[in-house]
Enzyme design. Structure first.
Site, mmCIF file in Angstrom:
data_model
loop_
_atom_site.group_PDB
_atom_site.id
_atom_site.type_symbol
_atom_site.label_atom_id
_atom_site.label_comp_id
_atom_site.label_asym_id
_atom_site.label_seq_id
_atom_site.Cartn_x
_atom_site.Cartn_y
_atom_site.Cartn_z
ATOM 1 N N ASN A 17 0.858 -1.191 0.000
ATOM 2 C CA ASN A 17 0.000 0.000 0.000
ATOM 3 C C ASN A 17 0.889 1.234 0.000
ATOM 4 O O ASN A 17 2.116 1.124 0.021
ATOM 5 C CB ASN A 17 -0.963 -0.034 1.198
ATOM 6 N N ARG A 18 0.283 2.398 -0.019
ATOM 7 C CA ARG A 18 1.029 3.635 -0.268
ATOM 8 C C ARG A 18 1.669 4.259 0.966
ATOM 9 O O ARG A 18 2.177 5.374 0.895
ATOM 10 C CB ARG A 18 0.126 4.673 -0.935
#
Ligand code: CTP
Ligand code: CA
Length: 220
Positions: free
Chosen positions: A34-35
């Site tokens: 994820n970011r």
């Protein structure tokens, strides 16, 4: 610095912080992530150490330097992170900033080759590290969670605080440029209600939160 006796309002307190994303393997060369950049969590670990706490920072895969005076444990997957949290106990407080993968993959033991049909990725829910800690026998006195939301930020934060058994939830709106950026707009949900903080640099969010944790632990 590591040898100097800690001074400050958190001297003698053990605090664990989780930060960064986790990586969930698809096969030996691929993963789901994820970011999360880890920056907010690393800033919080640093701010807590600056106030004298003995900080264990359990970090997912990020490319950030270890803050001075912080003990760092690197992990990859959510399950690794859960195990590292258990090993870091007992603690006076826990600040769970990591963007833990909600699901893991039934990973293939060998690299999947593209010659065949595209493989199905079968997901299984990961353990909720925060909820497990908050409801467990070794619960730290202060348990602080984060909530990354793209809509209905405050409502989700209030619900998450109760569901997960956290003392506080720090909610941030991730619909903008918060990932990897310098600033963060957060809402602090506590038993007393919700505080809306102005947009602040991530290290200022960290300093304010660390000071609040010091206040909350004082006299215990
Ligand atoms: N968290 C955790 N373990 C997980 C998932 C989340 O410890 N398996 C923690 C995060 O570190 C954060 C808090 O729980 O402190 C909230 O994470 P978030 O992803 O916002 O909430 P979820 O309960 O996973 O719900 P959803 O992703 O559906 O919004
Ligand atoms: Ca989640």
């Amino acid at each position: 610095r590591a040898l100097a006796p800690a001074a400050g309002p958190l001297a003698g307190r053990r605090i664990l912080v989780t930060a960064g994303p986790t990586h969930e393997a698809i096969d030996p060369v691929r993963y789901i992530a994820n970011r999360s950049s880890g920056r907010q969590g690393f800033a919080i670990a640093e701010a807590l150490a600056d106030l004298g706490a003995a900080v264990t920072l359990i970090a997912g895969p990020v490319t950030l330097p270890t803050p001075a005076g912080v003990r760092r444990v690197d992990v990859v997957s959510a399950q690794d992170m859960a195990d590292a949290v258990t090993r870091a106990l007992p603690a006076d407080a826990a600040v769970m900033v990591a963007a833990v993968a909600d699901w893991r993959v039934e990973a293939a033991p060998q690299k999947v080759k593209k010659g065949d049909a595209p493989p199905a990725i079968v997901l299984t829910e990961n353990v909720d590290i925060l909820a497990t800690l908050a409801h467990g026998d070794e619960r730290p006195r202060m348990v602080v969670g984060f909530a990354a939301e793209t809509q209905n930020v405050v409502e989700h934060a209030v619900a998450k605080r109760l569901r997960k058994g956290a003392d506080w939830i720090v909610a941030n709106d991730v619909s903008g440029d918060v990932f990897g950026g310098d600033a963060n707009t957060v809402h602090l949900a506590t038993a007393d209600g919700v505080e809306h903080w102005e947009r602040l640099p991530k290290d200022e969010v960290a300093r304010r939160l660390a000071a609040r944790i010091a206040d909350a632990l004082q006299g215990s």
